[in-house]
Scaffold this active site. Structure first.
Site, short mmCIF file in Angstrom:
data_model
loop_
_atom_site.label_atom_id
_atom_site.label_comp_id
_atom_site.label_asym_id
_atom_site.label_seq_id
_atom_site.Cartn_x
_atom_site.Cartn_y
_atom_site.Cartn_z
N LYS A 13 0.87 -1.16 -0.10
CA LYS A 13 0.11 0.08 0.14
C LYS A 13 0.81 1.31 -0.07
O LYS A 13 0.51 2.13 -0.55
CB LYS A 13 -0.98 0.06 1.11
CG LYS A 13 -1.74 -1.11 1.51
CD LYS A 13 -2.66 -0.89 2.63
CE LYS A 13 -2.14 -0.93 3.73
NZ LYS A 13 -1.49 -1.82 4.47
N ARG A 85 -9.13 1.62 9.82
CA ARG A 85 -8.81 0.20 9.87
C ARG A 85 -9.91 -0.38 10.80
O ARG A 85 -10.04 -1.60 11.05
CB ARG A 85 -7.70 0.13 10.81
CG ARG A 85 -6.35 -0.36 9.82
CD ARG A 85 -5.12 -0.46 10.98
NE ARG A 85 -4.04 -1.11 10.36
CZ ARG A 85 -2.81 -0.35 9.80
NH1 ARG A 85 -3.01 0.86 9.39
NH2 ARG A 85 -1.88 -1.05 9.72
N ARG A 124 12.19 -5.09 4.23
CA ARG A 124 11.77 -3.75 4.18
C ARG A 124 12.64 -2.90 5.29
O ARG A 124 13.01 -3.15 6.16
CB ARG A 124 10.33 -3.38 4.75
CG ARG A 124 10.03 -1.89 4.64
CD ARG A 124 8.54 -1.68 4.65
NE ARG A 124 7.71 -2.05 5.71
CZ ARG A 124 6.51 -2.00 5.98
NH1 ARG A 124 5.72 -1.47 4.93
NH2 ARG A 124 5.77 -2.12 7.14
N ARG A 157 12.09 -1.07 10.58
CA ARG A 157 10.93 -0.96 11.74
C ARG A 157 10.77 -2.08 12.69
O ARG A 157 10.97 -3.04 12.56
CB ARG A 157 9.39 -0.87 11.16
CG ARG A 157 9.21 0.44 10.57
CD ARG A 157 8.05 0.47 9.67
NE ARG A 157 6.95 0.12 9.99
CZ ARG A 157 5.67 0.11 9.68
NH1 ARG A 157 5.43 0.62 8.66
NH2 ARG A 157 4.74 -0.67 10.51
N ARG A 168 0.23 -8.80 13.47
CA ARG A 168 -0.51 -7.49 12.98
C ARG A 168 -1.20 -8.23 11.81
O ARG A 168 -2.42 -7.79 11.67
CB ARG A 168 0.76 -6.70 12.30
CG ARG A 168 1.25 -5.78 13.34
CD ARG A 168 2.61 -5.47 12.71
NE ARG A 168 2.53 -4.28 11.43
CZ ARG A 168 3.25 -4.23 10.57
NH1 ARG A 168 4.68 -4.56 10.58
NH2 ARG A 168 2.93 -3.26 9.77
#
Ligand code: AMP
Length: 215
Positions: A13, A85, A124, A157, A168
């Site tokens: 996203k 969300r 990432r 992160r 998550r």
């Protein structure tokens, strides 16, 4: 134009939002980025949000909506990434847009396989200064650990570690369906395949937005 990107972590996203915003001249509003900025500045909201984010849990609605609403009121065209969300957040967003006499144009629902999510998130890296997104294999920076754009330090992160990613994903699976139904009923939902490569998926999104395309 006002768009929403819904999807699990690692669905692409954020990366796609940057490409779409650049092409259509929109602002990228990522609730995750706004929360991380609030944490970095040690604001009261940031302090509260931190404990939830670290555990891979959703931050309470009242904190998130306050931060996002401040941003939405200031700009016309945007891609909302990671917000709403929950249904409460979606209803809040509707009221905010109504009060500004604007509406949503499309909600893109990104789907992606678990293996892709793990591969993407474990590699990432984000710029600690400008939030640019990299991937150690797929989108490497020119110089290891350094942002091409601003020279900032690239970091992983804390919540991209595998155990938190699984948490998550579970949270996402539990809460996403009512949200998807909500936007389906409104007639604005478009499903897209988040497994696709960035450019291929962008073409698909662009096609669905062609009536807004002035290029
Ligand atoms: P993201 O960068 O979108 O993956 O978000 C990172 C984390 O920030 C999530 O795991 C949540 O803890 C929190 N977060 C981001 N957006 C929201 C939201 N709309 N509602 C609640 N928590 C959020």
């Amino acid at each position: 134009m006002r768009l929403i990107f819904i999807g699990p972590p690692g669905a692409g996203k954020g990366t796609q939002a940057k490409v779409v915003c650049n092409y259509f001249n929109l602002q990228h509003i990522s609730s995750g980025d706004l929360l991380r900025e609030a944490i970095a500045s040690s604001s009261p909201e940031g302090e509260k949000a931190k404990q939830f984010i670290e555990k891979g849990l959703l931050v309470p609605d009242e904190i998130v909506v306050k931060i996002v609403a401040e941003r939405i009121r200031k700009i016309k065209g945007f891609v909302l990434d990671g917000f709403p969300r929950t249904l409460t957040q979606a209803e809040f967003l509707d009221r905010t847009l109504d009060s500004l006499s604007i509406s949503l144009d499309r909600v893109f629902n990104f789907t992606v396989s678990l293996s892709k999510v793990i591969e993407r998130l474990s590699g990432r890296r984000i710029c600690s200064n400008c939030n640019a997104i990299y991937h150690i294999k797929n989108i490497p920076p020119r110089k290891e650990g350094i942002c091409d754009r601003c020279g900032g330090r690239l970091v992983q992160r804390e919540d991209d570690k595998e155990e938190t990613v699984r948490k998550r994903l579970k949270v996402y699976q539990k809460i996403s369906q009512p949200l998807i139904e909500y936007y389906k009923k409104k007639g604005v939902l478009v499903n897209v395949d988040g497994n696709m490569e960035v450019q291929e998926l962008f073409e698909r999104i662009k096609e669905s937005l062609r009536r807004y395309d002035t290029h």
